[in-house]
Design an enzyme around this catalytic site. Sequence first.
Site, PDB file in Angstrom:
ATOM      1  N   LYS A 199       0.831  -1.213  -0.002  1.00 13.93           N
ATOM      2  CA  LYS A 199       0.164  -0.015   0.016  1.00 13.93           C
ATOM      3  C   LYS A 199       0.862   1.118   0.063  1.00 13.93           C
ATOM      4  O   LYS A 199       1.725   1.400   0.958  1.00 13.93           O
ATOM      5  CB  LYS A 199      -0.927  -0.148   1.132  1.00 13.93           C
ATOM      6  N   LYS A 252      -2.022  -1.499  -3.770  1.00 14.58           N
ATOM      7  CA  LYS A 252      -2.964  -0.097  -3.525  1.00 14.58           C
ATOM      8  C   LYS A 252      -2.439   0.925  -3.793  1.00 14.58           C
ATOM      9  O   LYS A 252      -1.135   1.051  -3.075  1.00 14.58           O
ATOM     10  CB  LYS A 252      -3.915  -0.287  -2.409  1.00 14.58           C
TER      11      LYS A 252
END
Length: 328
Positions: A199, A252
Amino acid sequence: MRKLLQRPRRLRRTPALRDLVRETKLGPHDFILPLFVSERIKSRRPINSMPGVEQFPPNEIGEVAAQAFQSGLQAVILFGIPGEKDERASGAYAEDGVVQKAVRAIKAGCPDLLVITDVCLCEYMSHGHCGVTRIDGEHFHVLNDESVALLVKTALSQAAAGADMVAPSDMMDGRVGAIREALDAAGYEQTAIMSYAAKFASAFYGPFREAAESPPQFGDRRSYQMDPANIREALREVALDVQEGADIILVKPALPYLDVLWQVRERFGLTTAVYHVSGEYAMVKAAAANGWIDEKAAVLEIMTGLKRAGADLILTYWARQLAEWTRS
Ligand SMILES: [Zn+2]
């Protein structure tokens, strides 16, 4: 003119031929719908920066999830906004917390819908960081192991409420292993972990922070989320989460990180998810609202690209529309 042996256009001649040779196909089961449930509202609240996305009050979440299931989706991921925030994120692991109650409500009405819960502290912390903080003079620190202890409590309480899968999104070190161990010890060995393994500290999360009411009150998240420049570090993060027991790994954001997604899928072979995030959604929505882009065509192209790059699952705010658009 030279005689052509190879004519790739032969297979593009008609819609039937194009269907026959299409390599990447989308269906409702590819998509997971993020849902925001808030104890601070009594009726649905639209999120300005994400047209078409709303926060739901707790008494509506069961019905909203059931509608998602009827539309053909098989999974939702829940984000909660508690009535009160504090310095220990108590609402994240309260037995009657907003997400815990929402899981029970959804499962009561729609037991076959897969319910995934976001495991993080930022929505529940008064300061909006994803962990426990300590301030030394001008510097603040997000404490790793103290944060992991609270994340473990959060995941356990969500599993107890009936979540099928917990999804730690905080980027603390060692949290996947700690959550796996605690779930197993408490008899939740069937509760899966979808880990936000890579992320990145992204500029594309802006609208989400309005949706989840979780902007940090000071500092930024660069000491725990990853530097967008680093792919070798991303692979290391994924390798650690796989070792620690992650069932599904997630990258992400999506479009600026297709190379990361591709390498993660190739190298580890696990079910790989990608989160097409709020800023990515907002850009297309804004362009479409101005008549500069065809929303449906652009969204289908984006989702096809994500799947082609290795995504088995896509978290997207268009999940409901995509279920309709891709039902064959
Ligand atoms: Zn967070």
